[in-house]
Write an enzyme that holds these catalytic residues in place. Structure first.
Site, PDB file in Angstrom:
ATOM      1  N   ASP A 273       0.811  -1.153   0.000  1.00 51.11           N
ATOM      2  CA  ASP A 273       0.000   0.000   0.000  1.00 51.11           C
ATOM      3  C   ASP A 273       0.852   1.212   0.000  1.00 51.11           C
ATOM      4  O   ASP A 273       1.595   1.417   0.838  1.00 51.11           O
ATOM      5  CB  ASP A 273      -0.970   0.029   1.058  1.00 51.11           C
ATOM      6  CG  ASP A 273      -1.917  -1.065   0.559  1.00 51.11           C
ATOM      7  OD1 ASP A 273      -2.043  -1.248  -0.651  1.00 51.11           O
ATOM      8  OD2 ASP A 273      -2.491  -1.692   1.374  1.00 51.11           O
ATOM      9  N   THR A 274       0.648   2.048  -0.404  1.00 49.59           N
ATOM     10  CA  THR A 274       1.425   2.801  -1.349  1.00 49.59           C
ATOM     11  C   THR A 274       0.680   4.070  -1.750  1.00 49.59           C
ATOM     12  O   THR A 274      -0.519   4.090  -1.841  1.00 49.59           O
ATOM     13  CB  THR A 274       1.641   1.928  -2.601  1.00 49.59           C
ATOM     14  OG1 THR A 274       2.285   0.735  -2.198  1.00 49.59           O
ATOM     15  CG2 THR A 274       2.440   2.635  -3.644  1.00 49.59           C
ATOM     16  N   VAL A 275       1.476   5.140  -2.073  1.00 45.70           N
ATOM     17  CA  VAL A 275       0.891   6.332  -2.694  1.00 45.70           C
ATOM     18  C   VAL A 275       1.606   6.586  -4.002  1.00 45.70           C
ATOM     19  O   VAL A 275       2.822   6.434  -4.108  1.00 45.70           O
ATOM     20  CB  VAL A 275       0.970   7.591  -1.803  1.00 45.70           C
ATOM     21  CG1 VAL A 275       0.046   7.456  -0.610  1.00 45.70           C
ATOM     22  CG2 VAL A 275       2.391   7.901  -1.359  1.00 45.70           C
TER      23      VAL A 275
ATOM     24  N   SER B 133       6.033   4.195  -0.567  1.00 46.64           N
ATOM     25  CA  SER B 133       5.183   3.236   0.143  1.00 46.64           C
ATOM     26  C   SER B 133       5.842   2.679   1.385  1.00 46.64           C
ATOM     27  O   SER B 133       7.064   2.565   1.471  1.00 46.64           O
ATOM     28  CB  SER B 133       4.848   2.078  -0.796  1.00 46.64           C
ATOM     29  OG  SER B 133       4.114   1.075  -0.136  1.00 46.64           O
TER      30      SER B 133
ATOM     31  N   ARG C 239      -5.483   2.779  -6.454  1.00 48.37           N
ATOM     32  CA  ARG C 239      -5.860   4.178  -6.611  1.00 48.37           C
ATOM     33  C   ARG C 239      -4.872   4.795  -7.606  1.00 48.37           C
ATOM     34  O   ARG C 239      -3.671   4.795  -7.372  1.00 48.37           O
ATOM     35  CB  ARG C 239      -5.799   4.904  -5.273  1.00 48.37           C
ATOM     36  CG  ARG C 239      -6.744   4.331  -4.216  1.00 48.37           C
ATOM     37  CD  ARG C 239      -6.478   4.922  -2.853  1.00 48.37           C
ATOM     38  NE  ARG C 239      -5.140   4.590  -2.385  1.00 48.37           N
ATOM     39  CZ  ARG C 239      -4.484   5.263  -1.445  1.00 48.37           C
ATOM     40  NH1 ARG C 239      -5.030   6.321  -0.886  1.00 48.37           N
ATOM     41  NH2 ARG C 239      -3.279   4.887  -1.069  1.00 48.37           N
TER      42      ARG C 239
END
Length: 544
Positions: free
Chosen positions: A354-356, A373, A516
């Site tokens: 999960d991560t941006v 992340s 996302r």
């Protein structure tokens, strides 16, 4: 290609236009930080780091300075793309022998041994040193303000925070990431003075402030308290690497990814397979035919990825062979038009030497595709005392098979899930878009699906991101389990079942499994920017 884009007002959000620059990210406050840097004369690299640092403050449920980062940077002046690997390595004293001595037969995801050296801070500073214009003190100023004075927590971030509370409750110093032992609610102010101090030290002294001295000692102390092997020399000896990006051509678009140890190769293998089908063969969007072919291509790509992706400093990877036209043809021929494959072995390409996630394009046409992340939400959830950030657990992705290319070994980078992407026009190398879809093993699948929506169907960035997705799990290449996002028709679902796909619908907040995404498209002829941001997250795309 710009004149082929079909605007679609059926999406959840309107596409965003601009000319002087644009930032797209999962938090509006982080987007604002990036725009502030563009406004004072920074370029795409400067704005990307400012946005990443602000995301480390406002979305600690996904990212942080205790994690890793990767970036692709497009230079408008020479139309060249550089790839930055800001991932960390395992401790030099961590081995199978050490695991056995500690009574472990595998590497638990939240154990101190799962902590690899956090590469994000060095990656931020090195990206600025190579491509940026502004001093790191100016670039980190917005994030420092957000951490020191506090910020209202976004709605979906609050949900993720609540989801991660069991992890924080069990982790050493995890309480530092809570409000008196609980998750913040939507709109509630969260202040992080410890992280503000860490960022201020980096602003004044650069990456040395993180990898040496007080912060480094706090990291080592807590990792060793959690049973890990990380020491101060592991941190002090960390370095970022710059690599030649890898690419393939899909239709008339060249798609760029960072090379292994990241999994961007997976997306390119799948695109190479799908490129052999013409637009009529792949079927209409949302059709059984389209979904079947893309799912099967991804299953083939993951079978190869799970076999070959590793740290190239430890194991040679046949990238040219995996991306050759002949290999793509051979793998494509395994796909049956009317049924799912029952068994998918990895291929054997000819070897060769999960991560941006956030996107930034500046007014000069430079672009940065950037991803940062922790992994698994808060990572390990372990917090260096007084520092206000959690440590990643990327070591969990090592193979426990000692003969596998991705086997656990000292000072080695693991198979990495986070991948930024870039697309250019094949005819002249002009920038088309930085893009990405975060979310563990969903990421290469997301790259393939949003790219197909834009290239095959002429969708604008927001419509491409809004489109329902599928997600397969790569743990078992022969598995035919497929998650399908709500929006695909029941007739299509039933046909996929008859073909042998084990499909199930995912709705509501569980849609986060589909990642996302962020996309900024740049018209290569007019320079007009067109951005989209994923409705599955809290973010937005905004022009300067």
């Amino acid at each position: 290609m710009w004149d082929q884009v079909k605007l679609d007002n059926t999406g959840r959000r309107s596409v965003v236009y601009g000319q002087r620059g644009m930032v797209a990210a999962t938090q509006p406050l982080a987007v604002q930080a990036g725009l502030d840097i563009l406004r004072i004369g920074g370029n795409a690299a400067d704005a990307a780091v400012a946005t990443a640092a602000a995301l480390a403050v406002t979305e600690p449920t996904s990212t942080g300075i205790g994690g890793d980062c990767f970036a692709l940077y497009y230079s408008a002046s020479d139309r060249k793309i550089t790839a930055m690997n800001g991932s960390g390595r395992s401790p030099k004293n961590l081995s199978f022998s050490r695991l056995n001595a500690d009574g472990l037969t595998h590497l638990p995801p939240y154990h101190g041994h799962a902590v690899t050296v956090p590469g994000a801070c060095a990656g931020w500073c090195d990206l600025i040193a190579r491509h940026g214009r502004l001093p790191i003190s100016d670039i980190l100023a917005p994030a420092i303000r957000l951490a020191a004075t506090g910020f209202p927590v976004a709605p979906l971030t609050a949900v993720s925070w609540q989801y991660g509370m069991p992890q924080l409750h069990q982790a050493i110093n995890g309480h530092e990431m809570t409000l008196a032992g609980r998750a913040p609610k939507p709109g509630e102010i969260f202040r992080n003075p410890g992280l503000a101090d860490v960022l201020q030290n980096v602003a004044e002294r650069g990456a040395r402030a993180f990898y040496e001295g007080q912060v480094a000692r706090a990291i080592v102390d807590v990792v060793q308290q959690a049973g890990g092997a990380l020491d101060e020399d592991d941190l002090a000896s960390h370095f970022t690497t710059w690599d030649e990006p890898i690419s393939t051509v899909y239709r008339d678009v060249r798609v760029w990814e960072c090379p292994p140890n990241g999994q961007g190769l997976t997306a390119l293998i799948a695109l190479n397979i799908l490129n052999g089908f013409d637009k009529n063969e792949i079927g209409e969007p949302g059709s059984t035919q389209r979904l079947h072919l893309q799912i099967e291509a991804m299953r083939l790509a993951f079978a190869d990825a799970q076999r070959y992706i590793a740290d190239p400093a430890h194991h040679a990877i046949p990238i040219d062979g995996l991306l050759s036209a002949a290999y793509g043809d051979a793998r494509r021929n395994l796909i049956q038009s009317d049924r799912a494959m029952t068994r998918i072995p990895h291929g054997s390409p000819v070897a060769s030497s999960d991560t941006v996630y956030l996107s930034v394009v500046d007014g000069q046409g430079n672009a940065c595709s950037f991803i940062n992340s922790n992994y698994m939400g808060f990572g390990t959830g372990i917090v260096p005392k007084g520092c206000g950030f959690t440590l990643q657990n990327r070591g969990y992705n090592f193979s426990m098979d000692p003969h596998h290319p991705n086997a656990l070994a000292p000072a080695k980078r693991p198979y990495h899930t986070i991948i930024p992407a870039m697309a250019t026009r094949e005819s002249d190398g002009m920038l088309l878009m930085p893009f990405g879809v975060m979310g563990g093993f969903m990421q290469p699948q997301g790259h393939v699906q949003v790219l197909s929506a834009m290239v095959d169907d002429g969708q604008d960035p927001q419509s491409a991101i809004d489109r329902s997705r599928f997600c397969i799990t790569p743990d078992d290449a022969d598995s035919r389990k497929v998650l399908i996002e709500d929006g695909i028709t029941s007739d299509t679902m039933e046909t996929l079942r008859r073909m042998g796909h084990d499909v199930s619908i995912v709705r509501g907040l569980e849609r986060s499994v589909f990642g996302r995404g962020q996309i900024i498209w740049r018209d290569p002829d007019t320079g007009v920017l067109c951005g989209g941001s994923d409705p599955r997250g809290d973010g937005c795309a905004m022009p300067l």
